[in-house]
Design an enzyme around this catalytic site. Structure first.
Site: not given
Ligand code: PLP
Length: 362
Positions: A40, A135
């Site tokens: 993402k 969250r």
């Molecule tokens: C974006 C996201 C990740 C990845 O996070 P990074 O800090 O880019 O490694 C993992 N789990 C969830 C639920 C996320 O939204």
């Protein structure tokens, strides 16, 4: 005009990216931890998705359905996971595009089950526990165990893959012995209640890599969901192991004006282009360069780090970024292209705007 000659541009070095993914996969594997590769941060940029697809990860993941759709259209072979807990209104798309998703609500699980049944599919779910970051996630372990039992015994079109936790996103909570132990004991509780082992116990994102590589993770945690550390070679807790490339991305922008001006605005102060009062330091007359890139493209201009010594970002409006180049006076003129390192926030913005040319170095 060739893409390489158009600015602003963001270049990815696919070779360095591949080396990062391989190094992380091998080292996490040494601790029996598998990786969900998260794309993402680059808006599922197709050539980058291809590198992730070839990395041998059990899942690729992103937070949004439009990106999963793009990945499906490219023929990605790795199973796909949706990271953002879904809207009830998007469940048909979730079942259609994702093989698995993160979940934290029984109402959604039940509807998801009906939709999966309707589409004749079995959809994997990872139940999220909130261990303090505030969250997504069940707040009560008991409630999660009940949801797990119902999923296992009654929601037959869902496959309970495991449990997971998210940290360092809203509440900026770091992984530690205490919350990782909490996740482990939750996994044991679920396993006892459903009478079998869970496939995935997912201990967080990039900030959890440090504990894993230090051998500090409780053994039951066998999965991490990694975006930032794959792409940038570092996590936002400051962990940046020397075996990862930190210059996978190069951002380039062109100078459209370069001249001496006062550093303090002249006249009566109001608000800036975004309606905020500005903060200005009077450093006298300074050489300043204006870049053809602004907040619309990169979000916060201070997330860009100039590679040329003596160049400093001092502010931006929607379409312009202002640099102090006094200490690099002789090296910067109109038409020059300057290079910048990016962080995760600027990477997200730069890959989500049509104004930035995306180019690949093989
Ligand atoms: C974006 C996201 C990740 C990845 O996070 P990074 O800090 O880019 O490694 C993992 N789990 C969830 C639920 C996320 O939204």
């Amino acid at each position: 005009m060739k893409a390489e000659d158009r600015f602003p541009q963001l270049e990815v070095d696919l070779g360095k990216l591949k080396e990062n993914l391989t190094a992380l996969r091998e080292r996490c594997q040494d601790s029996f931890v598998g990786i969900v590769g998260v794309v993402k941060g680059v808006n599922a940029w197709p050539e980058i998705v291809n590198v992730f697809d070839a990395a041998g990860f059990p899942y690729l993941a992103t937070s949004r359905l439009d990106q999963l759709q793009k990945m499906r259209a490219r023929g990605v072979k790795t199973p796909l996971m949706l990271l953002r807990i879904p809207m009830l209104s998007e469940l048909p798309g979730v079942v259609e595009l994702a093989d698995a998703s993160l979940q934290s609500d029984l109402t959604v699980l039940r509807s998801l089950n009906s939709e999966a049944k309707r589409q004749g599919k079995r959809h994997g779910v990872l139940l999220m526990i909130d261990l303090g970051d505030l969250r997504e996630g069940f707040w009560s372990a008991e409630e999660l165990v009940d949801a797990a039992v119902e999923t296992e015994q009654e929601l037959k079109s869902l496959e309970l893959l495991g449990v997971g936790v998210n940290l360092g996103c809203y509440g900026s909570i770091l992984p530690d012995k205490r919350n990782m132990q909490g996740l482990t004991s939750l996994a044991f509780d679920v396993e006892r209640a459903i009478g079998r082992e869970l496939r995935l116990v997912s201990g967080g994102a990039s900030t959890s890599v440090q504990m894993t590589l230090a051998g500090m993770m409780p053994g039951r945690i066998n999965n991490l969901r990694l975006g930032e550390i794959c792409l940038l070679g570092s996590a936002n807790n400051g962990f940046a192991p020397d075996f990862l490339h930190r210059d996978v991305f190069t951002f380039r922008a062109e100078v459209v004006e370069c001249r001496d001006k006062p550093s303090f605005p002249v006249g009566q102060l109001g608000v800036d282009a975004f309606g905020k009062p500005g903060v200005y330091i009077d450093r006298g007359i300074r050489r300043r360069a204006l870049l053809a890139i602004g907040k619309v493209d990169c979000g916060d201009c201070f997330d860009l780090s100039p590679r040329m010594p003596g160049v400093e970002v001092i502010g931006a409006s929607g379409d312009h970024t202002i640099l102090d180049v006094e200490e690099a006076k002789d090296k910067v003129k109109v038409g020059d292209v300057l290079e910048f390192d990016v962080n995760y926030a600027s990477l997200v913005h730069l890959t989500n705007t049509p104004g930035v040319e995306l180019i690949c170095k093989e």
